[in-house]
Design a protein around this motif. Structure first.
Motif, PDB file in Angstrom:
ATOM      1  N   ARG A 667       0.813  -1.215   0.000  1.00 14.62           N
ATOM      2  CA  ARG A 667       0.000   0.000   0.000  1.00 14.62           C
ATOM      3  C   ARG A 667       0.845   1.262   0.000  1.00 14.62           C
ATOM      4  O   ARG A 667       0.619   2.182  -0.796  1.00 14.62           O
ATOM      5  N   LYS A 668       1.855   1.311   0.868  1.00  7.85           N
ATOM      6  CA  LYS A 668       2.681   2.523   0.951  1.00  7.85           C
ATOM      7  C   LYS A 668       3.515   2.721  -0.305  1.00  7.85           C
ATOM      8  O   LYS A 668       3.723   3.844  -0.766  1.00  7.85           O
ATOM      9  N   SER A 671       1.216   4.101  -2.903  1.00 14.36           N
ATOM     10  CA  SER A 671       0.912   5.501  -2.590  1.00 14.36           C
ATOM     11  C   SER A 671       2.096   6.402  -2.926  1.00 14.36           C
ATOM     12  O   SER A 671       1.922   7.525  -3.424  1.00 14.36           O
ATOM     13  N   SER A 672       3.311   5.943  -2.660  1.00 15.30           N
ATOM     14  CA  SER A 672       4.511   6.729  -2.982  1.00 15.30           C
ATOM     15  C   SER A 672       4.619   6.966  -4.483  1.00 15.30           C
ATOM     16  O   SER A 672       4.902   8.080  -4.942  1.00 15.30           O
ATOM     17  N   GLY A 758      -2.395   7.342   1.419  1.00 17.83           N
ATOM     18  CA  GLY A 758      -1.927   6.076   1.958  1.00 17.83           C
ATOM     19  C   GLY A 758      -0.565   6.197   2.609  1.00 17.83           C
ATOM     20  O   GLY A 758      -0.106   5.272   3.292  1.00 17.83           O
ATOM     21  N   LEU A 759       0.122   7.340   2.426  1.00 17.37           N
ATOM     22  CA  LEU A 759       1.434   7.558   3.049  1.00 17.37           C
ATOM     23  C   LEU A 759       1.314   7.939   4.518  1.00 17.37           C
ATOM     24  O   LEU A 759       2.306   7.964   5.245  1.00 17.37           O
ATOM     25  N   ARG A 760       0.093   8.310   4.952  1.00 17.07           N
ATOM     26  CA  ARG A 760      -0.080   8.690   6.352  1.00 17.07           C
ATOM     27  C   ARG A 760       0.282   7.540   7.267  1.00 17.07           C
ATOM     28  O   ARG A 760      -0.005   6.385   6.970  1.00 17.07           O
ATOM     29  N   THR A 761       0.893   7.806   8.372  1.00 17.23           N
ATOM     30  CA  THR A 761       1.256   6.751   9.310  1.00 17.23           C
ATOM     31  C   THR A 761       1.075   7.259  10.728  1.00 17.23           C
ATOM     32  O   THR A 761       0.905   8.459  10.959  1.00 17.23           O
TER      33      THR A 761
END
Length: 762
Positions: A667-668, A671-672, A758-761
């Protein structure tokens, strides 16, 4: 600690263990279903014998207060069998068939739920005309062999007049016929059964092993963090085993749930004309316990084996570096070992002894497991040489170069299933001629046959059927017997009666006109001697009430050469034109009408069946076929088709779960790439290439292994090796279609994942 991590690792941990549980659960459900199939088939067979309406090899009872007359009136509707029986109790203690509580009166019928539903449908007009009875109740589960079986019981009247004329009317005093002793197992059929079970169960085991490794990369990164706070390598392996064990136990619970749901669904599904009731599907207790122990144990073993190739250090996981190249030599040992086991039994199976069950099972397993060992090496070797191409291609190839093992694991199950299907298709096609008997029926002369009881005038029946829409011609031949004396004759001969055109269907006649009599070559000379006094329809041992009509062989009797009739029967004895047979003997002669149909007329066979039932309810036509297979071979073939359908459903569901797990892992990364401006179309194509390349390589390897296994199995049965390439392409195409369908279903969640947020963490 590992079990705790699985259930208390937050949202990520829950999703990971849930995916593992669903993947393992699907496999466990199919394993439980497989262990229940033998019991289901045995229950179907037991219920079939429990309702048989004739004695197997024994004498019929005399008429009494506890006897029942049963007429077999089964029919067929658009290719589906419809079990039918007329019942006429001869006393107050007559036995009831299983599944009904009282006898239906004449004009009434009790039907199975499936038949009731069919009769109420719009498309069953022709069947309603054939069964013009009032439905007064239903047949219970104990009287049916499956939930989708079409069956009915109706009240009979005056069945005694049909009892002695081969009309299918039996007198019984009890149902529940004792089963005959089982025959000695055919070695080739045993080989088929063993191969079918191995081929169907191997993909299940492969998928369970793959499901246990869901979330492997993230797990390894968590274990690296544990190393940083003081855990040693052995401790991390035990923690990983605990996580796998938790997923496996959850999978067992899911599997039991899926099985119970599937068990209920099975009661409303019919596959290849086989249906069951949910109560039939009870897994063998010993096998169920074995599954409950083997699945968690396999999860731990697979996890520990997977960690052998990973170095987990406090500051990271060495998998992120370029992995060492896989070695080929030990991977070849598996298929070679399987071939070695099977090669020792080449030539056996027909008249040269039986197969060793353990060697057959072990050999097939080793060959199919060899695919799972060879495929990662093949994928790695091929993708290492793939470079230039569009951006989507390069993204896919680079991903495969970094994690070819993960891609191969996704395809392993489908490759094993396709290889096994190709081998089984070759084996079935190779040996089916040994289990298919030609009927001798000539479909160019007739397509349908109708038995006419002696109490029904055959000439009138022929005339009515000839006027039926779709009938192009009808041949009517009546049959009776001649003997040298009225009671229990020592010498007998058959007599066939018809007009000149009909008699030419069973003999080559020199000339013929009404009143002629012919003796077929091969008839005993003393019986055919002109002037010899004989008796038509004498009283035989099994038929004590003959007409016993005296008859003298005419002086002008002619000779004729016999010829097979449309059913393949070559008659012997005498041929008589209709007027040459005395009236008293004609009234008891039963016979057959052979019908030539216009197959272009829609539902022509159903129209003829309806016309026959209007003439006489016990007149049941049957369609001609060129050949028929043995029941045992057909049962195994049907079991394979049903099992293959279930395995394909599992393959599709498991692949979808696996694909969703892979997308979640990336996912990440996705998103990147979106955040850097990569087009969605490019990323979608890259995911498609990541699936297509391993699938193509897996299917190619599966085809090679399947052809090899099929050739060895044919050699084992001493059968010539032939390859039906159309079937091979069909098996491969089905496997590819399942993968394409799964890929298409994974596109919507893929598009949702392609968002910069999707980069949110946390």
């Amino acid at each position: 600690m590992g079990v705790k991590f699985a259930f208390t690792g937050g949202r990520e941990g829950w999703i990971r263990v849930l995916l593992t549980g669903v993947g393992v659960g699907l496999g466990v459900a199919l394993l439980l279903l497989t262990t229940a199939i033998p019991n289901a088939m045995q229950t179907r067979e037991d219920r079939e014998y429990a309702r048989l309406a004739f004695a197997l090899g024994g004498p019929e009872p005399a008429k009494a207060d506890n006897t029942l007359l049963v007429a077999e009136v089964s029919t067929e509707f658009r290719g589906r069998e419809v079990l039918g029986r007329q019942l006429e109790p001869e006393g107050l203690r007559a036995p009831l068939p299983p599944g009904i509580k009282k006898f239906p009166a004449p004009g009434e019928m009790l039907v199975s739920p499936a038949l009731k539903e069919l009769l109420e449908s719009k498309d069953a007009k022709l069947l309603r005309e054939r069964l013009p009875y009032r439905v007064t109740g239903s047949i219970g589960e104990s009287g049916l062999i499956g939930s989708a079986e079409l069956a009915y019981y109706t009240g009979g009247q005056n069945l005694a007049k049909y009892h002695d004329d081969d009309s299918g009317v039996s007198r019984i005093d009890a149902f529940n016929v004792q089963k005959p002793p089982s025959k000695e197992t055919d070695p080739v059929l045993l080989l088929l059964v063993l191969t079918v079970f191995v081929v169907l169960l191997m993909p299940v085991g492969v998928f369970i092993a793959a499901a246990v490794r869901f979330g492997g990369e993230r797990r390894d990164r968590r274990l690296a963090a544990l190393r940083l706070v003081g855990a040693d390598s052995r401790m991390t392996r035990r923690i990983a085993a605990g996580e796998a064990l938790a997923g496996a136990f959850l999978g067992l619970l899911f599997g039991i749930g899926f099985f119970l749901i599937g068990r209920q669904i099975a009661g409303s599904v019919e596959l290849f004309e086989i249906s069951v009731f949910p109560s039939y599907l009870d897994p063998a207790p010993v096998l169920a316990v074995l599954i409950a122990v083997a699945v968690p144990a396999a999860a731990v073993v697979v996890t520990l084996l997977a960690l052998r190739g990973v170095v987990i250090e406090p500051l990271g996981v060495m998998r992120t570096a370029k992995p060492a190249r896989r070695r080929l030599w030990w991977r070849l040992l598996l298929p070679l070992g399987g071939l070695g086991l099977l090669a020792q039994m080449i030539g056996k199976g027909k008249k040269n002894g039986e197969f060793n069950e353990y060697m057959v099972t072990g050999g097939v397993i080793l060959l199919l497991v060899g695919i799972t060992a060879l495929l990662p090496w093949v994928v790695e070797a091929v993708v290492a040489r793939l470079n230039s191409g569009p951006v989507s291609w390069q993204l896919a190839v680079r991903r495969l170069q970094l994690s070819s093992g993960t891609a191969a694991r996704m395809v392993n199950g489908i490759a094993v299933a396709v290889a096994g299907a190709i081998a089984l298709q070759m084996l079935f096609a190779g040996v089916q001629d040994d289990y298919t008997k030609p009927t001798g029926q000539d479909l160019s002369r007739a397509q349908m046959e109708l038995f006419v009881p002696g109490s029904v005038p055959i000439a009138d029946t022929r005339r009515q059927l000839a006027d039926t829409r779709g009938v192009r011609g009808a041949v009517a031949l009546a049959d009776t017997w001649l003997g040298d004396r009225a009671k229990e004759p020592k010498a007998t001969a058959g007599v066939t009666v018809g007009d000149c055109a009909d008699l030419r269907e069973v003999a080559k006649l020199p000339s013929c006109r009404e009143g002629d009599v012919f003796a077929l070559h091969g008839t005993e000379p003393e019986l055919a001697a002109p002037g010899r006094k004989l008796v038509l329809d004498p009283s035989l041992d099994g038929d004590p009430k003959g007409a016993e009509v005296p008859w003298t062989v005419p002086r002008d009797i002619k000779k004729a050469e016999p010829r097979t009739d449309p059913s393949g029967w070559a008659r012997e004895g005498f041929l008589m034109t209709t007027s040459a047979l005395p009236t008293a003997a004609a009234e008891t002669a039963s016979g057959y009408i052979y019908l030539k149909l216009d197959m272009a007329v829609p539902d022509v066979s159903e129209i003829v069946r309806n016309a026959a039932v209007k003439i006489d309810p016990l007149a049941v036509p049957r369609m001609f076929t060129e050949g028929e297979r043995t029941t045992e071979f057909d049962s195994i073939r049907t079991g394979l088709f049903v099992g293959a359908a279930c395995v394909l459903a599992l393959i599709g569901a498991s692949l979808l779960v696996s694909q969703l797990e892979q997308l979640r892992e990336r996912r990440k990364l996705l998103s990147s790439l979106i955040a850097f401006g990569t087009r969605r179309r490019t990323l979608t194509l890259s995911v498609l290439w990541q699936t297509a390349i391993p699938v193509a390589l897996g299917l190619l390897l599966a085809t090679m292994v399947g052809l090899t296994l099929g050739a060895v199995l044919l050699k084992m049965t001493d059968t010539a090796v032939t390859v039906d390439w159309l079937s091979v392409l069909a098996m491969t195409g089905i496997g590819a279609a399942v993968v394409l369908a799964v890929t298409a279903l994974s596109v919507p969640p893929l598009l949702r994942l392609m968002r910069p947020d999707g980069l949110r963490t946390e």
